[in-house]
Scaffold this active site. Structure first.
Site, short mmCIF file in Angstrom:
data_model
loop_
_atom_site.label_atom_id
_atom_site.label_comp_id
_atom_site.label_asym_id
_atom_site.label_seq_id
_atom_site.Cartn_x
_atom_site.Cartn_y
_atom_site.Cartn_z
N TYR A 141 20.85 32.43 39.60
CA TYR A 141 20.53 33.47 40.59
C TYR A 141 19.98 34.73 39.92
O TYR A 141 20.54 35.20 38.93
CB TYR A 141 21.78 33.85 41.39
CG TYR A 141 22.15 32.86 42.45
CD1 TYR A 141 21.25 32.54 43.47
CD2 TYR A 141 23.40 32.25 42.45
CE1 TYR A 141 21.61 31.63 44.46
CE2 TYR A 141 23.76 31.35 43.44
CZ TYR A 141 22.85 31.04 44.44
OH TYR A 141 23.20 30.14 45.41
N MET A 199 28.97 30.27 42.89
CA MET A 199 30.22 29.99 43.61
C MET A 199 30.91 28.74 43.08
O MET A 199 32.11 28.71 42.87
CB MET A 199 29.94 29.83 45.10
CG MET A 199 31.20 29.67 45.93
SD MET A 199 30.83 29.32 47.66
CE MET A 199 30.14 30.87 48.19
N LYS A 253 56.89 34.61 41.54
CA LYS A 253 56.10 35.11 42.67
C LYS A 253 54.66 34.60 42.57
O LYS A 253 54.25 34.10 41.51
CB LYS A 253 56.14 36.64 42.69
CG LYS A 253 55.58 37.29 41.42
CD LYS A 253 55.94 38.77 41.35
CE LYS A 253 55.35 39.41 40.09
NZ LYS A 253 55.79 40.81 39.93
N ARG A 289 56.32 52.95 42.91
CA ARG A 289 55.74 51.82 43.62
C ARG A 289 56.71 51.26 44.65
O ARG A 289 56.44 51.26 45.84
CB ARG A 289 55.34 50.72 42.62
CG ARG A 289 54.66 49.54 43.28
CD ARG A 289 54.27 48.46 42.29
NE ARG A 289 55.40 47.72 41.75
CZ ARG A 289 55.29 46.61 41.04
NH1 ARG A 289 54.10 46.10 40.77
NH2 ARG A 289 56.36 45.99 40.57
C1 LIG Z 1 56.28 40.93 38.64
C2 LIG Z 1 57.58 41.58 38.37
C3 LIG Z 1 58.35 41.18 37.26
C4 LIG Z 1 57.82 40.24 36.20
O1 LIG Z 1 56.90 40.96 35.43
P1 LIG Z 1 56.13 40.32 34.17
O2 LIG Z 1 55.37 41.45 33.60
O3 LIG Z 1 55.25 39.26 34.72
O4 LIG Z 1 57.16 39.78 33.27
C5 LIG Z 1 59.63 41.71 37.13
N1 LIG Z 1 60.10 42.61 38.02
C6 LIG Z 1 59.37 43.04 39.07
C7 LIG Z 1 59.95 44.05 39.99
C8 LIG Z 1 58.09 42.56 39.28
O5 LIG Z 1 57.36 42.99 40.29
#
Ligand SMILES: *Cc1c(COP(=O)(O)O)cnc(C)c1O
Length: 382
Positions: free
Chosen positions: A277, A323, A56, A155
């Site tokens: 700055y 920046m 992701k 979550r």
């Molecule tokens: C991001 C995520 C992972 C991977 O987690 P890491 O801590 O980066 O290994 C696995 N499962 C879900 C649902 C996630 O959101």
């Protein structure tokens, strides 16, 4: 697509124009061989349990397509992205075979796009299940889905009451083929945390109410909680990219990234000169400074690690991060050592991603996913 981008190959338009080494202010080197070795190390930890790859956020900022291709070469056949858009792009990059799961599920109405690209939504609610069931019945076949249950992180995933309600509905899974039942751990990086066992127990209870399917709960850190947490599939992300999955112990993974910035200019400062700055730093004596081509627009937060490195020599930042630039104290180096175009290191052997994150009061995940689009990206050990 605008006029200018019409003639470019789609992959280039999607990721932005690659930046040449000569034109870039900083160079990000991504060691695909190290990612492959990290995958092998996680597999060894898992015994025979299959291991997916989480790519992701564009492979934690390192490039979902090259990372996933490297993992495929190691035998990885299952990938996770967060968003439908990421899944669509990854399907194009990888071709038809690998399984691609979309962790955040599908925005309402986008089911046809997911069907067309053969993506597996992670179903997080009864409403999403209903929409996917409808899509399956319309398609006249069972569509693959992962079901996520909330075992205690609050979550994503079906809350226990929803799982119970669905388990009473004989038509709930019409048109759906459950290929995975999963949940996610809130405290996996703290092995002693009581939430781990509580979530494990809740997951065991909830998954038995759902159609029988392979189960998965372990992210990177979860893999190191022991075989009880391995179930039928692990889902590491961070550890593949070199982030320590066992923060209270030495890092069992190889480092993957190296970030180097070019020197733009050097100068001598007299005692009392104000630097950067707000003049938050004033020279306490004569010193030599170098300005490098990296700033907060590249994801180097104003509070991130406050030194760069030349070989093993630490070069502290002077004043604020701008920046597009940072000013370094190079007085410790013999005059003439650093000149325009020379490289100093921000991430790499001298300063790990986890160390840089520690200075910034954040985690390695945020350092990696913040790394900006202006770097020249060099993939090595393909
Ligand atoms: C991001 C995520 C992972 C991977 O987690 P890491 O801590 O980066 O290994 C696995 N499962 C879900 C649902 C996630 O959101």
């Amino acid at each position: 697509m605008n006029e200018a981008s019409k003639n470019l190959p789609e992959s280039i338009v999607a990721q932005g124009e690659p930046v040449s080494e000569a034109a870039a202010g900083a160079i990000l080197t991504i060691d695909l061989g190290a990612i492959r070795e990290n995958y092998r190390r996680l597999k060894a930890q898992l015994g025979g349990v299959p291991c997916a790859g989480v790519v992701k956020a564009d492979g934690y900022g390192l490039g979902a397509a090259p990372v996933a291709s490297a993992l495929s070469a190691e035998g990885c056949t299952t990938f996770f992205v967060a968003l439908l858009a990421e899944g669509l792009a990854l399907r194009k990059a990888l071709g038809p075979r690998p399984a691609i799961h979309v962790l955040n599920g599908l925005p309402p109405g986008s089911e046809p796009e997911a069907v067309a690209a053969d993506l597996v939504p992670v179903i997080n609610s009864a409403g999403q299940l209903k929409a996917w069931s409808n899509a399956g019945q319309q398609a006249g076949r069972k569509l693959p889905a992962a079901i996520q249950v909330d075992s205690g992180m609050s979550r994503l995933g079906m809350p226990p009451a929803e799982v119970e309600a669905i388990s009473q509905d004989p038509r709930a899974f019409d048109g759906v083929d459950v290929v995975l039942v999963m949940s996610h751990l809130a405290c996996a990086d703290e092995p002693q945390h009581p939430a781990n066992e509580r979530q494990w127990l809740a997951f065991e209870r909830l998954r038995k109410m759902l159609p029988e399917a392979p189960a998965s709960i372990a992210n990177s850190s979860g893999i190191f909680l022991g075989s009880a947490f391995h179930f039928d599939l692990a889902r590491p992300g961070a550890a593949l990219y070199g982030i320590n999955p066992t923060p209270s112990e030495p890092n069992p993974m190889l480092p993957v990234v190296r970030l180097q910035a070019k020197v733009v200019q050097t100068r001598s400062l007299e005692k009392g000169a104000g630097v950067g700055y707000g003049h938050t730093f004033r020279a306490t004596g004569p010193l030599r400074a170098a300005t490098i081509s990296l700033g907060y627009a590249d994801g180097w937060h104003r509070r991130a690690a406050s030194a760069a490195w030349f070989d093993t020599v630490r070069l502290p930042f002077l004043g604020r991060v701008s920046m597009d630039s940072i000013i370094l104290d190079i007085s410790v180096l013999p005059a003439g050592t650093l000149g325009e175009g020379d490289l100093v290191e921000l991430l790499g052997p001298s300063q790990s991603v986890d160390e840089a994150a520690g200075h910034a009061g954040t985690i390695g995940y945020e350092i990696l996913t913040s790394l900006g689009p202006r770097f020249h990206r060099r993939y090595v050990n393909r």
